[in-house]
Write a protein that holds these residues in place. Structure first.
Motif, mmCIF file in Angstrom:
data_model
loop_
_atom_site.group_PDB
_atom_site.id
_atom_site.type_symbol
_atom_site.label_atom_id
_atom_site.label_comp_id
_atom_site.label_asym_id
_atom_site.label_seq_id
_atom_site.Cartn_x
_atom_site.Cartn_y
_atom_site.Cartn_z
ATOM 1 N N LEU A 1 0.591 -1.119 0.047
ATOM 2 C CA LEU A 1 0.008 -0.043 -0.156
ATOM 3 C C LEU A 1 0.922 1.239 -0.040
ATOM 4 O O LEU A 1 1.689 1.471 1.002
ATOM 5 N N LEU A 2 0.503 2.010 -1.037
ATOM 6 C CA LEU A 2 1.296 3.319 -1.018
ATOM 7 C C LEU A 2 0.436 4.524 -0.638
ATOM 8 O O LEU A 2 -0.450 4.755 -1.509
ATOM 9 N N LEU A 3 0.901 5.300 0.105
ATOM 10 C CA LEU A 3 -0.067 6.464 0.500
ATOM 11 C C LEU A 3 0.990 7.632 0.380
ATOM 12 O O LEU A 3 2.133 7.770 0.978
ATOM 13 N N GLN A 4 0.635 8.542 -0.511
ATOM 14 C CA GLN A 4 1.585 9.669 -0.944
ATOM 15 C C GLN A 4 0.878 10.926 -0.747
ATOM 16 O O GLN A 4 -0.197 11.490 -1.268
ATOM 17 N N GLY A 5 1.664 11.893 -0.057
ATOM 18 C CA GLY A 5 1.324 13.393 -0.314
ATOM 19 C C GLY A 5 1.746 13.957 -1.498
ATOM 20 O O GLY A 5 2.980 13.983 -1.530
ATOM 21 N N LEU A 6 1.058 14.900 -2.052
ATOM 22 C CA LEU A 6 1.268 15.352 -3.197
ATOM 23 C C LEU A 6 2.539 16.559 -3.247
ATOM 24 O O LEU A 6 2.993 16.973 -4.170
ATOM 25 N N ASP A 7 2.383 16.996 -1.972
ATOM 26 C CA ASP A 7 3.435 18.152 -1.855
ATOM 27 C C ASP A 7 4.293 17.580 -1.160
ATOM 28 O O ASP A 7 5.268 18.348 -0.434
ATOM 29 N N ASP A 8 4.825 16.335 -1.014
ATOM 30 C CA ASP A 8 5.844 15.930 -0.333
ATOM 31 C C ASP A 8 7.544 16.000 -0.922
ATOM 32 O O ASP A 8 7.498 15.768 -2.222
ATOM 33 N N PRO A 9 8.054 16.738 -0.122
ATOM 34 C CA PRO A 9 9.710 17.013 -0.669
ATOM 35 C C PRO A 9 10.387 16.067 -0.308
ATOM 36 O O PRO A 9 11.618 15.910 -0.932
ATOM 37 N N VAL A 10 10.338 14.916 0.735
ATOM 38 C CA VAL A 10 11.089 14.020 1.095
ATOM 39 C C VAL A 10 11.036 12.914 -0.108
ATOM 40 O O VAL A 10 12.065 12.220 -0.400
ATOM 41 N N GLU B 1 6.712 11.324 -7.752
ATOM 42 C CA GLU B 1 7.064 10.386 -8.973
ATOM 43 C C GLU B 1 7.956 9.342 -8.474
ATOM 44 O O GLU B 1 7.998 8.548 -9.283
ATOM 45 N N GLN B 2 8.455 9.566 -7.373
ATOM 46 C CA GLN B 2 8.996 8.272 -6.687
ATOM 47 C C GLN B 2 8.151 7.246 -6.325
ATOM 48 O O GLN B 2 8.398 6.093 -6.893
ATOM 49 N N SER B 3 7.017 7.512 -5.594
ATOM 50 C CA SER B 3 5.988 6.635 -5.515
ATOM 51 C C SER B 3 5.394 6.142 -6.652
ATOM 52 O O SER B 3 4.937 4.962 -7.070
ATOM 53 N N GLU B 4 5.126 6.785 -7.684
ATOM 54 C CA GLU B 4 4.389 6.558 -9.026
ATOM 55 C C GLU B 4 5.564 5.588 -9.734
ATOM 56 O O GLU B 4 4.916 4.500 -10.275
ATOM 57 N N SER B 5 6.926 5.756 -9.689
ATOM 58 C CA SER B 5 7.610 4.814 -10.335
ATOM 59 C C SER B 5 7.726 3.475 -9.485
ATOM 60 O O SER B 5 7.632 2.400 -10.053
ATOM 61 N N ILE B 6 7.340 3.321 -8.014
ATOM 62 C CA ILE B 6 7.395 1.979 -7.297
ATOM 63 C C ILE B 6 6.033 1.603 -7.994
ATOM 64 O O ILE B 6 6.080 0.331 -8.118
#
Length: 89
Positions: free
Chosen positions: A9-18, A22-27
């Motif tokens: 399960l990937l939970l991603q904040g769209l304003d995440d600088p850490v 794009e990193q989660s999308e790649s995963i």
């Protein structure tokens, strides 16, 4: 990239600088390419660690739904998270 074989399960904040989206999308793309069940959920206006009450509630419900689907139980009153394996159909 992927040595994983278990659902993720990937939970991603769209304003995440850490961890940029794009990193989660790649995963998520890599998981799909390897046929690994997963869900990728984004949260607009959130960074690394959610702050909005509605994001926190949605992420907790997503986790519970995910665990239920993987472990074989249906949590009452919790919307189902759509898991994909990247395969058509």
């Amino acid at each position: 990239m992927t040595d994983a074989t278990c659902p993720i399960l990937l939970l991603q904040g769209l304003d995440d600088p850490v961890v940029p989206p794009e990193q989660s999308e790649s995963i998520a793309s890599d998981l799909a390419a390897h046929g690994i069940r997963h869900a990728y959920i984004t949260f607009a206006g959130e960074s690394h660690g959610f702050r909005k009450a509605e994001s926190i509630m949605a992420s907790l419900e997503a986790e519970l739904s995910f665990y239920g689907q993987i472990l074989g139980f249906t949590p009452p009153g919790i919307p189902a998270v759509k898991l994909t394996d990247g395969k058509p159909g």
